[in-house]
Design a protein around this motif. Sequence first.
Motif: not given
Lengths: 294, 412
Positions: A5, A8-9, A12-13, A256, A259-260
């Motif tokens: 995960f 993937s973050q 994405g970033g 990215a 946000i978490l």
Amino acid sequence: MDISFLLSQLIGGLSTAMLLFLVSSGLSLIFGVGKVFNFAHGSFYLLGSYLAYQFINMFTNFWVGVVCATIGAGIFGMVMEFLFLRRIYGRQDEGGFQILLTYSFILIIDDMVKFIWGSEYKTIEKPEILIDQVQIGSIFIPKYSLFILIVGLLIAISFWFILNKTETGKIVKATAIDRDMLGLLGINVPLVMTTVFGVATAMGGLSGALAAPLRTVTPGAGIEVIIDSLIVIVLGGLGNFWGALLGSIIIGEVLAFGILWVPQWASLLNFLVMVLVLIFKPEGLFPQKKGGRV
Amino acid sequence: MSKKLSLCVMFLLLLFATQSFAEQVVKIGALYPMSGRGGLYGKDSEIAIKIALDEVHKKGLPKGIKLDVIITDDQSKPDYAVSVAKRYITEEKVKFLFGVVSSAVALAVTEVSKNNKIIFVGTDHAATDLTAQKFQPYYFRVSNNTYQSMMAGAMYLKEMGGWKKIAYIGPDYAYGRDQWMELKYALDKLGVTYEVVGEYWPKLYEPDYTSYITAIINAKPDILVAGFWGGDTVAFIKQAKAYGLFSKMKYFHPDAGGNYEVMAALGKEMPEGLIMSARHHVNWPDTPENKAFVEKFYKQAGRYPSYAAEGAYAGIHLIAEAIRKVGNADDTEALVKAMEGMKLRLPEDPKGFTSYIDPKTHQIVQVQAIGVTEKNKKYPPAEVMLGKFKVYDANKLWPDFDYIEYLKKTKK
């Protein structure tokens, strides 16, 4: 939180960062070479989106449309430089004039776009081969995001190559250092300036055309992208190409992961990073050297 | 010959002069965004105003009154809109303030309306506050507030069942935050139990949602509620689709997700099976009034209307009906009384229901229809439209005085 995960973050970033880099690299280039702060750079992004919409519909081919939009935005930029910006070079308080003049182009291009294409949202579809996703382990990445990553990297590398390894690059870099001396050496400096401006605005157009399948094509989008691009080039050091790339990656990744961990404040973090950089390293992470590195 | 000519001219001038004496022009000062992102809504409102004015003047108003609507670009800026509204009142001598898309602008303009005792008919903005704790007697709204959408949304979610985990993503300002607060309030009120697994607040007009999308997918909600409007919905759906988000959870967007302009912009890229609504649907209800309105708009504009058009259309008819009831446009207090409780048959009213203005809050009370996206090529360039509508009783949505009390306690 599992590692796939986080990965993937991270990716994405990066894909956010690459689009940001595509927009801000043009802004950075023209500042680095011509000391022109083109406040209307976002409007070339906007123009690129609309031209892509027009040409893709005209030729029913995504790639031809994107190339035409890039060239179109570049030509428009060269005309703007030739007819308007050129007249204010070297004036006292040139900076103020630049901001006023280029700001007026934000309004002009925004209204022009509305006049030609109307105010309703336009859409561009992704090309057939880039629609679905690729799977790497347990991570899914949209092919289009990968494509943007590759284009961004290719552009970064080719610009580095042209600016550092070719004769043309040397001339462009010399323009940043001493225009008068370059003129005395027989180089057509105004032509160099127009060309660089054209390349920079074409980059803006390209980023708009490539972003269009992911975003909304609407008037007003130009002014919105310029804010993030400004943060990026302030972070990276005004006028530094690699700085723009690093700035984009920082902004993309801060968002990215922000946000978490702090979803309530995620959109503020970029500004926080900018404030910290301005306090502790006001010249940016990669300041432009006296030698005029671009 | 020249004497005859001058006599003729004199006669014509006299004729025009008497005509203009017989015609009383009532000015309406409208504020809409005409540039940038909101420009589409301003343009659509302008077209709908023309359609409504034609209808109103065709039917006629007492004492030969003619309505004249002046539209100014409010630039979506509250302070600028306030200066225009003040100019409208002092220089243009308008009898009504009108329009406004942004709630922030409306909250500023309603103060001008209150201080000058000039009726303000809000046609588009949705912040519940305006007809709740920020209520003032000269303000009326002819489109639903977000609480009405969210209460209908909560009813839909309750009926649907089979879900537990919920996440929300919406723009980080009052509109986005209010919707989430209202949905949770409505779910609690209906006794629905749920678990919030994520709240995401991108900035308004965020161009890139990639990192939000990957985070949402990881949070694994059963339902993702979205509170975007306009272009942000388009960008989010395009990007989320690329990540396969819609096959992993239900997407629920009850206030503005189903706006026609979103369907038109996405074309065949709009996924099927998304649950959405809007303040007006071009394909629902299937009544002669809605068909006529949509057709008239199409004839004028060459495209189908965004939701904003119907609000502007309703606003003009509200003003016209009030003038008819009072007999003039000068007695503001009488016009306010006339508007309170007024019934208005609107394009978005299904058979058997007529919208009305709630007399206590001045909020229009309307049914809410929530649908699911499905293939429908009748309204190009859209290729997917809402269908399988579920309709929620207007009187169960508003007024909710408990909620107004709650707002008074929690918000100033």
